[in-house]
Motif scaffolding. Structure first.
Motif, PDB file in Angstrom:
ATOM      1  N   ALA A 141       0.830  -1.210   0.000  1.00  0.00           N
ATOM      2  CA  ALA A 141       0.000   0.000   0.000  1.00  0.00           C
ATOM      3  C   ALA A 141       0.865   1.261   0.000  1.00  0.00           C
ATOM      4  N   ALA A 142       1.924   1.266   0.808  1.00  0.00           N
ATOM      5  CA  ALA A 142       2.813   2.430   0.848  1.00  0.00           C
ATOM      6  C   ALA A 142       3.506   2.621  -0.497  1.00  0.00           C
ATOM      7  N   ARG A 143       3.875   1.521  -1.127  1.00  0.00           N
ATOM      8  CA  ARG A 143       4.529   1.610  -2.439  1.00  0.00           C
ATOM      9  C   ARG A 143       3.567   2.157  -3.494  1.00  0.00           C
ATOM     10  N   GLU A 144       2.292   1.791  -3.405  1.00  0.00           N
ATOM     11  CA  GLU A 144       1.305   2.330  -4.350  1.00  0.00           C
ATOM     12  C   GLU A 144       1.125   3.830  -4.170  1.00  0.00           C
ATOM     13  N   VAL A 145       1.106   4.290  -2.917  1.00  0.00           N
ATOM     14  CA  VAL A 145       1.006   5.730  -2.661  1.00  0.00           C
ATOM     15  C   VAL A 145       2.238   6.426  -3.225  1.00  0.00           C
ATOM     16  N   TRP A 146       3.419   5.847  -2.962  1.00  0.00           N
ATOM     17  CA  TRP A 146       4.673   6.411  -3.470  1.00  0.00           C
ATOM     18  C   TRP A 146       4.644   6.490  -4.999  1.00  0.00           C
ATOM     19  N   ASP A 147       4.250   5.401  -5.641  1.00  0.00           N
ATOM     20  CA  ASP A 147       4.211   5.366  -7.102  1.00  0.00           C
ATOM     21  C   ASP A 147       3.224   6.385  -7.662  1.00  0.00           C
ATOM     22  N   GLY A 148       2.099   6.569  -6.978  1.00  0.00           N
ATOM     23  CA  GLY A 148       1.122   7.564  -7.417  1.00  0.00           C
ATOM     24  C   GLY A 148       1.679   8.977  -7.351  1.00  0.00           C
ATOM     25  N   PHE A 149       2.349   9.299  -6.240  1.00  0.00           N
ATOM     26  CA  PHE A 149       2.976  10.621  -6.113  1.00  0.00           C
ATOM     27  C   PHE A 149       4.068  10.807  -7.162  1.00  0.00           C
ATOM     28  N   ALA A 150       4.885   9.773  -7.375  1.00  0.00           N
ATOM     29  CA  ALA A 150       5.978   9.873  -8.343  1.00  0.00           C
ATOM     30  C   ALA A 150       5.451  10.073  -9.759  1.00  0.00           C
ATOM     31  N   ALA A 151       4.380   9.369 -10.120  1.00  0.00           N
ATOM     32  CA  ALA A 151       3.797   9.536 -11.456  1.00  0.00           C
ATOM     33  C   ALA A 151       3.248  10.951 -11.637  1.00  0.00           C
ATOM     34  N   GLU A 152       2.556  11.454 -10.613  1.00  0.00           N
ATOM     35  CA  GLU A 152       2.041  12.826 -10.696  1.00  0.00           C
ATOM     36  C   GLU A 152       3.172  13.832 -10.797  1.00  0.00           C
ATOM     37  N   ARG A 178       4.603  22.508 -14.728  1.00  0.00           N
ATOM     38  CA  ARG A 178       3.948  23.050 -13.526  1.00  0.00           C
ATOM     39  C   ARG A 178       4.856  22.794 -12.325  1.00  0.00           C
ATOM     40  N   GLN A 179       5.844  23.659 -12.155  1.00  0.00           N
ATOM     41  CA  GLN A 179       6.880  23.447 -11.151  1.00  0.00           C
ATOM     42  C   GLN A 179       6.347  23.548  -9.727  1.00  0.00           C
ATOM     43  N   LEU A 180       5.393  24.430  -9.478  1.00  0.00           N
ATOM     44  CA  LEU A 180       4.840  24.567  -8.130  1.00  0.00           C
ATOM     45  C   LEU A 180       4.183  23.264  -7.692  1.00  0.00           C
ATOM     46  N   ASP A 181       3.360  22.686  -8.557  1.00  0.00           N
ATOM     47  CA  ASP A 181       2.728  21.408  -8.233  1.00  0.00           C
ATOM     48  C   ASP A 181       3.762  20.301  -8.087  1.00  0.00           C
ATOM     49  N   ALA A 182       4.792  20.335  -8.914  1.00  0.00           N
ATOM     50  CA  ALA A 182       5.857  19.333  -8.809  1.00  0.00           C
ATOM     51  C   ALA A 182       6.580  19.455  -7.470  1.00  0.00           C
ATOM     52  N   LEU A 228       4.498  17.887  -4.712  1.00  0.00           N
ATOM     53  CA  LEU A 228       4.566  16.424  -4.732  1.00  0.00           C
ATOM     54  C   LEU A 228       5.926  15.920  -4.283  1.00  0.00           C
ATOM     55  N   ALA A 229       6.978  16.678  -4.532  1.00  0.00           N
ATOM     56  CA  ALA A 229       8.299  16.292  -4.027  1.00  0.00           C
ATOM     57  C   ALA A 229       8.314  16.317  -2.507  1.00  0.00           C
ATOM     58  N   VAL A 230       7.627  17.281  -1.918  1.00  0.00           N
ATOM     59  CA  VAL A 230       7.510  17.325  -0.452  1.00  0.00           C
ATOM     60  C   VAL A 230       6.736  16.107   0.049  1.00  0.00           C
ATOM     61  N   ALA A 231       5.701  15.721  -0.674  1.00  0.00           N
ATOM     62  CA  ALA A 231       4.925  14.540  -0.280  1.00  0.00           C
ATOM     63  C   ALA A 231       5.791  13.285  -0.337  1.00  0.00           C
ATOM     64  N   LEU A 232       6.582  13.150  -1.374  1.00  0.00           N
ATOM     65  CA  LEU A 232       7.459  11.980  -1.476  1.00  0.00           C
ATOM     66  C   LEU A 232       8.469  11.945  -0.345  1.00  0.00           C
ATOM     67  N   THR A 233       9.002  13.089   0.012  1.00  0.00           N
ATOM     68  CA  THR A 233       9.940  13.153   1.135  1.00  0.00           C
ATOM     69  C   THR A 233       9.242  12.797   2.439  1.00  0.00           C
ATOM     70  N   SER A 234       7.978  13.180   2.557  1.00  0.00           N
ATOM     71  CA  SER A 234       7.222  12.904   3.781  1.00  0.00           C
ATOM     72  C   SER A 234       7.009  11.419   4.000  1.00  0.00           C
ATOM     73  N   ILE A 235       6.829  10.663   2.928  1.00  0.00           N
ATOM     74  CA  ILE A 235       6.527   9.241   3.090  1.00  0.00           C
ATOM     75  C   ILE A 235       7.743   8.355   2.861  1.00  0.00           C
ATOM     76  N   GLN A 236       8.886   8.956   2.657  1.00  0.00           N
ATOM     77  CA  GLN A 236      10.103   8.191   2.430  1.00  0.00           C
ATOM     78  C   GLN A 236      10.421   7.279   3.611  1.00  0.00           C
ATOM     79  N   CYS A 237      10.080   7.719   4.811  1.00  0.00           N
ATOM     80  CA  CYS A 237      10.375   6.923   6.006  1.00  0.00           C
ATOM     81  C   CYS A 237       9.674   5.568   5.974  1.00  0.00           C
ATOM     82  N   VAL A 238       8.483   5.515   5.454  1.00  0.00           N
ATOM     83  CA  VAL A 238       7.733   4.260   5.459  1.00  0.00           C
ATOM     84  C   VAL A 238       8.170   3.341   4.321  1.00  0.00           C
TER      85      VAL A 238
END
Length: 179
Positions: free
Chosen positions: A77-88, A97-101, A104-114
């Protein structure tokens, strides 16, 4: 009352027209009910629980021990969330759209621990629960900060938080013993 465009004076409106305008303002389609968002969140949580339970049953049916199957469900499940953020993230960067990117980079960093922790500790439910909880709290905190900085909210944050909440519940609730 309406205004005459040339003189900016109020123009009297017939009573029936005024009542129709008020009724249109009060139409149910103009409101977003808090109850409907709660029911949608509850429905999504139930769907996730069902999905996690089915995946757990599949993994235990293949011979994986119960605790390892539960942590494997969390890893998937965590990998699916990660993959979804990475694809976006890739889509936003491609579209320029650098602001949105960046969000999403912040989101990926947030879930990197899991995503790094779960494969290292298969079968350790307490550790997996803490890792998922940490990722959820980081997403909530960083999502709140980003919302204050950038007024448009990214729904991917809220979906990921809901997924991690359901996953945390799945990991920490006791599983029924098989007879």
């Amino acid at each position: 009352m309406s205004a005459d465009i040339l003189t900016f004076r109020p123009v009297p409106v017939p009573r029936a027209e005024a009542a129709r305008r008020r009724a249109m303002l009060l139409h149910p389609s103009n409101f977003k009910s808090a109850v409907s968002t709660r029911t949608q969140a509850g429905r999504k949580a139930q769907e996730l629980r069902t999905r996690f339970d089915c995946l757990y049953e599949d993994l235990t049916g293949r011979g994986l021990p119960a605790n390892e199957a539960r942590t494997e469900v969390a890893r998937i499940a965590a990998r699916e969330v990660w993959d979804g953020f990475a694809a976006e993230l890739r889509n936003h960067r491609t579209a320029g759209r650098q602001l949105d990117a960046n969000i999403l980079a912040v989101a990926l960093t947030s879930i990197q621990c899991v995503t790094r922790a779960l494969p290292r500790h298969p079968g350790d439910l307490e550790y997996a629960g803490r890792a998922v909880g940490t990722a959820r709290r980081r997403l909530q905190y960083n999502g709140g900060l980003l919302h204050r900085l950038h007024p448009h909210r990214n729904p991917a944050f809220e979906d990921a938080v809901a997924t991690f909440e359901s996953l945390e519940d799945f990991l920490l609730r006791p599983q029924p013993k098989a007879a």
